[in-house]
Design a protein around this motif. Structure first.
Motif, PDB file in Angstrom:
ATOM      1  N   ARG A 297     -53.070  98.421  18.323  1.00 15.85           N
ATOM      2  CA  ARG A 297     -53.260  98.106  19.747  1.00 15.85           C
ATOM      3  C   ARG A 297     -52.578  96.791  20.133  1.00 15.85           C
ATOM      4  NH1 ARG A 297     -59.480 100.075  20.007  1.00 15.85           N
ATOM      5  NH2 ARG A 297     -59.005 102.302  20.101  1.00 15.85           N
ATOM      6  N   CYS A 298     -52.695  95.793  19.262  1.00 14.10           N
ATOM      7  CA  CYS A 298     -52.043  94.503  19.547  1.00 14.10           C
ATOM      8  C   CYS A 298     -50.524  94.653  19.588  1.00 14.10           C
ATOM      9  CB  CYS A 298     -52.438  93.466  18.501  1.00 14.10           C
ATOM     10  SG  CYS A 298     -54.137  92.911  18.624  1.00 14.10           S
ATOM     11  N   ASP A 299     -49.968  95.383  18.619  1.00 13.39           N
ATOM     12  CA  ASP A 299     -48.514  95.577  18.596  1.00 13.39           C
ATOM     13  C   ASP A 299     -48.051  96.392  19.798  1.00 13.39           C
ATOM     14  OD1 ASP A 299     -47.913  94.051  16.395  1.00 13.39           O
ATOM     15  OD2 ASP A 299     -47.948  95.720  14.976  1.00 13.39           O
ATOM     16  N   ARG A 300     -48.828  97.400  20.182  1.00 12.77           N
ATOM     17  CA  ARG A 300     -48.454  98.180  21.368  1.00 12.77           C
ATOM     18  C   ARG A 300     -48.480  97.307  22.621  1.00 12.77           C
ATOM     19  NH1 ARG A 300     -51.624 103.880  20.248  1.00 12.77           N
ATOM     20  NH2 ARG A 300     -50.055 104.733  18.841  1.00 12.77           N
ATOM     21  N   ALA A 301     -49.511  96.473  22.733  1.00 10.43           N
ATOM     22  CA  ALA A 301     -49.606  95.579  23.892  1.00 10.43           C
ATOM     23  C   ALA A 301     -48.444  94.592  23.899  1.00 10.43           C
ATOM     24  CB  ALA A 301     -50.944  94.835  23.884  1.00 10.43           C
ATOM     25  N   ALA A 302     -48.144  94.018  22.747  1.00  8.97           N
ATOM     26  CA  ALA A 302     -47.025  93.073  22.659  1.00  8.97           C
ATOM     27  C   ALA A 302     -45.716  93.775  22.975  1.00  8.97           C
ATOM     28  CB  ALA A 302     -46.964  92.449  21.266  1.00  8.97           C
ATOM     29  N   GLY A 303     -45.581  94.987  22.473  1.00 11.05           N
ATOM     30  CA  GLY A 303     -44.367  95.739  22.751  1.00 11.05           C
ATOM     31  C   GLY A 303     -44.193  96.012  24.231  1.00 11.05           C
ATOM     32  N   TYR A 304     -45.281  96.341  24.892  1.00 14.44           N
ATOM     33  CA  TYR A 304     -45.229  96.640  26.318  1.00 14.44           C
ATOM     34  C   TYR A 304     -45.033  95.374  27.146  1.00 14.44           C
ATOM     35  CZ  TYR A 304     -46.674  98.127  30.961  1.00 14.44           C
ATOM     36  OH  TYR A 304     -46.729  98.365  32.303  1.00 14.44           O
ATOM     37  N   LEU A 305     -45.886  94.392  26.903  1.00  7.15           N
ATOM     38  CA  LEU A 305     -45.852  93.179  27.728  1.00  7.15           C
ATOM     39  C   LEU A 305     -44.601  92.337  27.501  1.00  7.15           C
ATOM     40  CD1 LEU A 305     -49.587  92.134  27.400  1.00  7.15           C
ATOM     41  CD2 LEU A 305     -48.467  93.149  29.405  1.00  7.15           C
ATOM     42  N   LEU A 306     -44.155  92.266  26.250  1.00  6.24           N
ATOM     43  CA  LEU A 306     -43.006  91.426  25.917  1.00  6.24           C
ATOM     44  C   LEU A 306     -41.713  92.221  25.751  1.00  6.24           C
ATOM     45  CD1 LEU A 306     -44.800  89.223  23.228  1.00  6.24           C
ATOM     46  CD2 LEU A 306     -44.464  88.707  25.660  1.00  6.24           C
ATOM     47  N   GLU A 307     -41.808  93.516  25.977  1.00 13.61           N
ATOM     48  CA  GLU A 307     -40.664  94.407  25.777  1.00 13.61           C
ATOM     49  C   GLU A 307     -40.046  94.191  24.398  1.00 13.61           C
ATOM     50  OE1 GLU A 307     -38.022  93.965  29.087  1.00 13.61           O
ATOM     51  OE2 GLU A 307     -39.532  94.613  30.526  1.00 13.61           O
ATOM     52  N   ASP A 308     -40.930  94.173  23.401  1.00 11.55           N
ATOM     53  CA  ASP A 308     -40.536  93.897  22.018  1.00 11.55           C
ATOM     54  C   ASP A 308     -40.435  95.215  21.248  1.00 11.55           C
ATOM     55  OD1 ASP A 308     -40.251  93.097  19.388  1.00 11.55           O
ATOM     56  OD2 ASP A 308     -41.906  91.658  19.443  1.00 11.55           O
ATOM     57  N   GLU A 309     -39.213  95.632  20.938  1.00 13.61           N
ATOM     58  CA  GLU A 309     -38.997  96.886  20.213  1.00 13.61           C
ATOM     59  C   GLU A 309     -39.536  96.810  18.777  1.00 13.61           C
ATOM     60  OE1 GLU A 309     -38.009  99.863  21.312  1.00 13.61           O
ATOM     61  OE2 GLU A 309     -38.080  98.924  23.288  1.00 13.61           O
ATOM     62  N   ASN A 310     -39.489  95.619  18.175  1.00 15.36           N
ATOM     63  CA  ASN A 310     -40.038  95.466  16.818  1.00 15.36           C
ATOM     64  C   ASN A 310     -41.535  95.731  16.805  1.00 15.36           C
ATOM     65  OD1 ASN A 310     -37.585  94.823  15.599  1.00 15.36           O
ATOM     66  ND2 ASN A 310     -37.816  92.649  16.077  1.00 15.36           N
ATOM     67  N   ALA A 311     -42.234  95.245  17.813  1.00 14.13           N
ATOM     68  CA  ALA A 311     -43.678  95.488  17.892  1.00 14.13           C
ATOM     69  C   ALA A 311     -43.958  96.969  18.096  1.00 14.13           C
ATOM     70  CB  ALA A 311     -44.292  94.662  19.024  1.00 14.13           C
ATOM     71  N   HIS A 312     -43.159  97.615  18.935  1.00 15.62           N
ATOM     72  CA  HIS A 312     -43.307  99.073  19.119  1.00 15.62           C
ATOM     73  C   HIS A 312     -43.101  99.795  17.789  1.00 15.62           C
ATOM     74  CE1 HIS A 312     -43.884  99.738  23.374  1.00 15.62           C
ATOM     75  NE2 HIS A 312     -42.876  98.919  23.694  1.00 15.62           N
ATOM     76  N   GLY A 313     -42.088  99.390  17.057  1.00 16.81           N
ATOM     77  CA  GLY A 313     -41.789 100.011  15.765  1.00 16.81           C
ATOM     78  C   GLY A 313     -42.908  99.801  14.755  1.00 16.81           C
ATOM     79  N   ARG A 314     -43.446  98.581  14.687  1.00 15.34           N
ATOM     80  CA  ARG A 314     -44.567  98.306  13.775  1.00 15.34           C
ATOM     81  C   ARG A 314     -45.781  99.143  14.134  1.00 15.34           C
ATOM     82  NH1 ARG A 314     -43.019  92.961  14.618  1.00 15.34           N
ATOM     83  NH2 ARG A 314     -44.786  92.672  16.027  1.00 15.34           N
ATOM     84  N   ALA A 315     -46.066  99.230  15.435  1.00  8.52           N
ATOM     85  CA  ALA A 315     -47.215 100.021  15.889  1.00  8.52           C
ATOM     86  C   ALA A 315     -47.029 101.488  15.516  1.00  8.52           C
ATOM     87  CB  ALA A 315     -47.406  99.868  17.396  1.00  8.52           C
ATOM     88  N   ALA A 316     -45.837 102.010  15.724  1.00  7.86           N
ATOM     89  CA  ALA A 316     -45.577 103.419  15.411  1.00  7.86           C
ATOM     90  C   ALA A 316     -45.678 103.683  13.910  1.00  7.86           C
ATOM     91  CB  ALA A 316     -44.202 103.826  15.931  1.00  7.86           C
ATOM     92  N   ALA A 317     -45.108 102.792  13.104  1.00  8.32           N
ATOM     93  CA  ALA A 317     -45.159 102.973  11.649  1.00  8.32           C
ATOM     94  C   ALA A 317     -46.597 102.889  11.134  1.00  8.32           C
ATOM     95  CB  ALA A 317     -44.292 101.922  10.963  1.00  8.32           C
ATOM     96  N   LEU A 318     -47.349 101.923  11.616  1.00  9.63           N
ATOM     97  CA  LEU A 318     -48.734 101.780  11.175  1.00  9.63           C
ATOM     98  C   LEU A 318     -49.576 102.957  11.662  1.00  9.63           C
ATOM     99  CD1 LEU A 318     -50.704 100.096   9.579  1.00  9.63           C
ATOM    100  CD2 LEU A 318     -51.103  98.706  11.618  1.00  9.63           C
ATOM    101  N   HIS A 319     -49.292 103.425  12.855  1.00 10.84           N
ATOM    102  CA  HIS A 319     -50.017 104.591  13.378  1.00 10.84           C
ATOM    103  C   HIS A 319     -49.751 105.817  12.506  1.00 10.84           C
ATOM    104  CE1 HIS A 319     -52.002 107.224  16.180  1.00 10.84           C
ATOM    105  NE2 HIS A 319     -50.905 107.961  16.276  1.00 10.84           N
ATOM    106  N   ARG A 320     -48.506 106.045  12.113  1.00  7.71           N
ATOM    107  CA  ARG A 320     -48.184 107.177  11.220  1.00  7.71           C
ATOM    108  C   ARG A 320     -48.933 107.046   9.899  1.00  7.71           C
ATOM    109  NH1 ARG A 320     -43.097 106.329  13.379  1.00  7.71           N
ATOM    110  NH2 ARG A 320     -42.458 105.082  11.590  1.00  7.71           N
ATOM    111  N   HIS A 321     -48.954 105.835   9.357  1.00  6.57           N
ATOM    112  CA  HIS A 321     -49.622 105.615   8.072  1.00  6.57           C
ATOM    113  C   HIS A 321     -51.128 105.868   8.175  1.00  6.57           C
ATOM    114  CE1 HIS A 321     -50.696 103.911   4.224  1.00  6.57           C
ATOM    115  NE2 HIS A 321     -51.561 103.129   4.848  1.00  6.57           N
ATOM    116  N   THR A 322     -51.764 105.280   9.178  1.00  4.54           N
ATOM    117  CA  THR A 322     -53.218 105.447   9.301  1.00  4.54           C
ATOM    118  C   THR A 322     -53.586 106.888   9.640  1.00  4.54           C
ATOM    119  OG1 THR A 322     -53.215 104.718  11.612  1.00  4.54           O
ATOM    120  CG2 THR A 322     -53.678 103.044   9.936  1.00  4.54           C
ATOM    121  N   THR A 323     -52.724 107.572  10.380  1.00  2.97           N
ATOM    122  CA  THR A 323     -52.974 108.985  10.669  1.00  2.97           C
ATOM    123  C   THR A 323     -52.944 109.796   9.383  1.00  2.97           C
ATOM    124  OG1 THR A 323     -52.073 108.791  12.897  1.00  2.97           O
ATOM    125  CG2 THR A 323     -52.152 110.996  11.953  1.00  2.97           C
ATOM    126  N   ALA A 324     -51.978 109.529   8.526  1.00  2.00           N
ATOM    127  CA  ALA A 324     -51.895 110.236   7.241  1.00  2.00           C
ATOM    128  C   ALA A 324     -53.139 109.957   6.391  1.00  2.00           C
ATOM    129  CB  ALA A 324     -50.632 109.830   6.498  1.00  2.00           C
TER     130      ALA A 324
END
Length: 97
Positions: free
Chosen positions: A30-57
């Motif tokens: 959630r923090c990385d998604r918020a940072a990605g959205y608010l700061l337009e940070d693609e790295n934060a979006h990528g971290r959020a997506a990777a961690l989401h895939r891992h925790t989903t698995a």
């Protein structure tokens, strides 16, 4: 920085299926998604997506294990119930008299 400190000191010591670790990882997502959205940070979006895939698995693995245990328990219960009903039936006298 404080979240990295917590992760390095405490969270990495936990099993990846531990509820506390999964909850913490949800917070990080959630923090990385918020940072990605608010700061337009693609790295934060990528971290959020990777961690989401891992925790989903991890969560899917936990759910599969729970379903397998439930199925094994149901099978065992059915076997015990059948054994109980066989024992409760009156015995027939097979002795020819």
């Amino acid at each position: 920085m404080p979240l990295q400190f917590v992760e390095h000191i405490a969270i990495r010591q936990l099993d990846e299926q531990a509820p506390a670790r999964l909850a913490y990882e949800q917070l990080l997502i959630r923090c990385d998604r918020a940072a990605g959205y608010l700061l337009e940070d693609e790295n934060a979006h990528g971290r959020a997506a990777a961690l989401h895939r891992h925790t989903t698995a991890v969560r899917v693995g936990i759910a599969r294990r729970h379903r397998r245990v439930d199925a094994e328990s149901a099978t065992l219960l059915d076997l015990q119930r059948a054994r109980f009903h066989r024992r409760r039936q009156p015995r027939r006298n097979t002795d020819p008299a």
